[in-house]
Scaffold this motif. Structure first.
Motif, short mmCIF file in Angstrom:
data_model
loop_
_atom_site.label_atom_id
_atom_site.label_comp_id
_atom_site.label_asym_id
_atom_site.label_seq_id
_atom_site.Cartn_x
_atom_site.Cartn_y
_atom_site.Cartn_z
N ILE A 183 -24.10 35.25 -58.05
CA ILE A 183 -24.35 34.96 -59.46
C ILE A 183 -24.33 33.44 -59.63
CG2 ILE A 183 -23.44 35.22 -61.79
CD1 ILE A 183 -22.18 37.87 -60.81
N PRO A 184 -25.35 32.84 -60.22
CA PRO A 184 -25.45 31.37 -60.30
C PRO A 184 -24.49 30.80 -61.34
CG PRO A 184 -27.30 32.37 -61.44
CD PRO A 184 -26.54 33.50 -60.81
N LEU A 185 -23.21 30.80 -61.01
CA LEU A 185 -22.21 30.37 -61.98
C LEU A 185 -22.26 28.88 -62.28
CD1 LEU A 185 -19.17 32.56 -60.90
CD2 LEU A 185 -20.57 32.78 -62.94
N GLU A 186 -22.95 28.11 -61.44
CA GLU A 186 -23.09 26.69 -61.74
C GLU A 186 -23.86 26.48 -63.05
OE1 GLU A 186 -26.48 28.00 -59.16
OE2 GLU A 186 -24.29 28.20 -59.10
N LYS A 187 -24.60 27.50 -63.50
CA LYS A 187 -25.33 27.40 -64.77
C LYS A 187 -24.42 27.68 -65.97
CE LYS A 187 -29.78 28.95 -62.83
NZ LYS A 187 -30.85 29.96 -62.95
N ALA A 188 -23.27 28.30 -65.72
CA ALA A 188 -22.42 28.73 -66.82
C ALA A 188 -21.68 27.55 -67.45
CB ALA A 188 -21.41 29.76 -66.32
N GLU A 189 -21.65 27.52 -68.76
CA GLU A 189 -20.88 26.50 -69.49
C GLU A 189 -19.52 27.05 -69.92
OE1 GLU A 189 -21.82 23.41 -69.69
OE2 GLU A 189 -23.69 23.93 -68.65
N ALA A 190 -19.31 28.35 -69.77
CA ALA A 190 -18.09 28.98 -70.24
C ALA A 190 -16.90 28.63 -69.36
CB ALA A 190 -18.27 30.50 -70.26
N ASN A 191 -15.72 28.65 -69.95
CA ASN A 191 -14.49 28.60 -69.18
C ASN A 191 -14.30 29.94 -68.48
OD1 ASN A 191 -13.26 25.96 -70.20
ND2 ASN A 191 -13.70 27.03 -72.10
N ILE A 192 -14.00 29.91 -67.19
CA ILE A 192 -13.93 31.14 -66.40
C ILE A 192 -12.54 31.31 -65.82
CG2 ILE A 192 -14.88 32.39 -64.43
CD1 ILE A 192 -17.47 30.84 -64.78
N LEU A 193 -11.98 32.48 -66.02
CA LEU A 193 -10.69 32.85 -65.44
C LEU A 193 -10.90 34.00 -64.47
CD1 LEU A 193 -7.58 32.72 -65.30
CD2 LEU A 193 -7.53 34.30 -67.23
N PHE A 194 -10.62 33.78 -63.20
CA PHE A 194 -10.69 34.84 -62.20
C PHE A 194 -9.29 35.42 -62.03
CE2 PHE A 194 -13.98 31.77 -60.99
CZ PHE A 194 -15.09 32.58 -60.86
N ILE A 195 -9.14 36.70 -62.31
CA ILE A 195 -7.87 37.40 -62.07
C ILE A 195 -8.10 38.32 -60.89
CG2 ILE A 195 -6.11 38.91 -63.06
CD1 ILE A 195 -7.01 37.96 -65.82
N THR A 196 -7.42 38.05 -59.78
CA THR A 196 -7.70 38.78 -58.55
C THR A 196 -6.40 39.21 -57.88
OG1 THR A 196 -7.59 36.88 -57.03
CG2 THR A 196 -9.66 37.22 -58.20
N ARG A 197 -6.53 40.04 -56.87
CA ARG A 197 -5.41 40.34 -55.99
C ARG A 197 -5.75 39.77 -54.62
NH1 ARG A 197 -5.33 46.33 -53.54
NH2 ARG A 197 -3.92 45.20 -52.19
N GLU A 198 -4.75 39.44 -53.85
CA GLU A 198 -4.99 38.77 -52.58
C GLU A 198 -5.59 39.70 -51.54
OE1 GLU A 198 -1.30 37.06 -51.45
OE2 GLU A 198 -1.23 35.69 -53.15
N ASP A 199 -5.36 41.01 -51.68
CA ASP A 199 -5.79 41.96 -50.66
C ASP A 199 -6.54 43.13 -51.29
OD1 ASP A 199 -3.53 42.69 -51.96
OD2 ASP A 199 -2.51 43.55 -50.24
N ASP A 200 -7.45 42.80 -52.21
CA ASP A 200 -8.18 43.85 -52.93
C ASP A 200 -9.03 44.68 -51.97
OD1 ASP A 200 -9.53 45.39 -54.76
OD2 ASP A 200 -9.95 43.74 -56.11
N HIS A 201 -9.02 45.98 -52.19
CA HIS A 201 -9.82 46.86 -51.33
C HIS A 201 -11.30 46.80 -51.69
CE1 HIS A 201 -6.95 49.17 -48.81
NE2 HIS A 201 -6.11 48.69 -49.69
N PHE A 202 -11.65 46.30 -52.86
CA PHE A 202 -13.06 46.23 -53.27
C PHE A 202 -13.55 44.80 -53.42
CE2 PHE A 202 -13.08 50.64 -55.51
CZ PHE A 202 -13.10 51.25 -54.27
#
Length: 362
Positions: free
Chosen positions: A278-297
């Motif tokens: 996804i070309p996120l360099e085009k995004a002007e929005a503030n982005i918060l990634f909420i992740t787990r360190e060992d996600d199965h997906f």
């Protein structure tokens, strides 16, 4: 022994229990008293009897579709600490309410949009959020209703396998989500000119794509969402973002015939041409990634690499929250953790991962 139990809307039973030692006067304060060994959780956990709830039947998921009614929990006190409950000493009912007084629930059937809008009871206009769930059939309203309690006009958006929406889509069209954004921005009770997005799993992926291609998106919270297009291609106007290659030979099956799909998707940064990113360099929005360190997906390292690329483009409007042991399913506080669920593509039981305590803390 303390026990909580309830039946969801499908009649599935969920239970949790923990042994405690009461004070000499019979009082028991869970905020100051740790459990004894042998229960569903251990330690000083005042809310453990909620977050440790698990289904009586394997692989059942807590389902709450009607936000207009509360969850009714049964709280029971039994004599003794054995594996079998002793004499019942006391019981009480407890309600968990999703809609505070004055919150409006408005079904939305405008154009192609199939959604539910929740409006706070305070004076409008309100900051607006569009909430997009994962690759699961139907309309999920629990997060949107809770956000409305805290002052956000929130649109819970369905996008497939709901009413007349596509039942088995071969691609998703971003124009549908753009229509939902415009509906919110034009709404008299939503504060413009920008909108926030909250997405989980596939919904996180779609939210990131919306931020990259659509205007008037001010913020995105992506919960365990891919940074590339997965499983189903995404189209917008004359552009098609293909999906990451999937190697089904990497699927592992354990002794219980449960799939482990943690390594089936190609690294998006190693894919040929990286066309699926996804070309996120085009995004002007503030982005918060909420992740787990060992996600199965969804691997959190992909979010980290994405942020490196954003930084190289001179962007600083992003942040990562990474929690170990949370699992792929990330619900509002004190929901039952869904450890094993149906894979949306293979339609077989798959490991979603997570630990009860770690998930609750996150």
């Amino acid at each position: 022994m303390l026990r909580t139990s309830f039946q969801d809307e499908r009649g599935e039973l969920f239970e949790a229990c923990a042994p405690y030692q009461a004070e000499d006067d019979g009082e028991l304060d869970l905020a100051h008293c740790p459990t004894l060994p042998g229960g569903s959780f251990s330690g000083l956990e005042p809310m453990g009897l909620l977050w440790a709830l698990q289904p009586q039947k394997p692989f059942k998921r807590l389902v709450k579709r009607d936000m207009r009614t509360p969850l009714h929990l049964l709280l029971e006190v039994f004599e003794g600490h054995g594996p079998l409950p002793g004499q019942l000493l006391a019981q009480a009912q407890h309600e968990r309410v999703f809609l505070w007084d004055g919150v409006q629930r408005v079904p939305v059937r405008e154009g192609k949009i199939r959604a539910t809008l929740f409006l706070p009871p305070r004076e409008a206009p309100f900051p607006g959020i569009t909430d997009i769930h994962g690759l699961e059939r139907g309309l999920f309203e629990h997060r949107a209703s809770l956000l409305a309690n805290h002052g956000f006009a929130t649109l819970a958006l369905a996008y497939y396998q709901y009413e007349d929406l596509p039942q088995d889509p071969t691609k998703f069209h971003l124009e549908y989500f753009e229509e939902a954004v415009n509906y919110m921005l034009w709404h008299s009770q939503v504060k413009g000119p920008r909108l926030g997005l909250l997405g989980y799993s596939k919904g996180g992926e779609l939210s990131l794509a919306m931020a990259a291609f659509l205007k008037n998106i001010t913020a995105v919270a992506s919960i365990n969402g891919p940074v590339a297009t997965t499983f189903i291609p995404l189209c917008y106007k004359d552009k098609i973002i293909p999906t990451l290659p999937v190697d089904e030979k990497r699927v592992q099956v354990n002794q219980s015939n449960i799939l482990d799909c943690s390594n089936i998707v190609t690294d998006p940064f190693q894919a040929p041409g990286q066309q699926s990113l996804i070309p996120l360099e085009k995004a002007e929005a503030n982005i918060l990634f909420i992740t787990r360190e060992d996600d199965h997906f969804v691997k959190s390292e992909y979010s980290i690499e994405t942020c490196k690329r954003l930084k190289a483009q001179g962007k600083e409007n992003f942040h990562i929250l990474s929690y170990s042991g949370t699992g792929h399913c990330f619900y509002p506080p004190f929901f039952s953790l869904y450890l094993i669920g149906k894979h949306p593509i293979f339609h077989k039981w798959a490991v979603l991962g997570g630990e009860l305590k770690a998930n609750s803390k996150a």
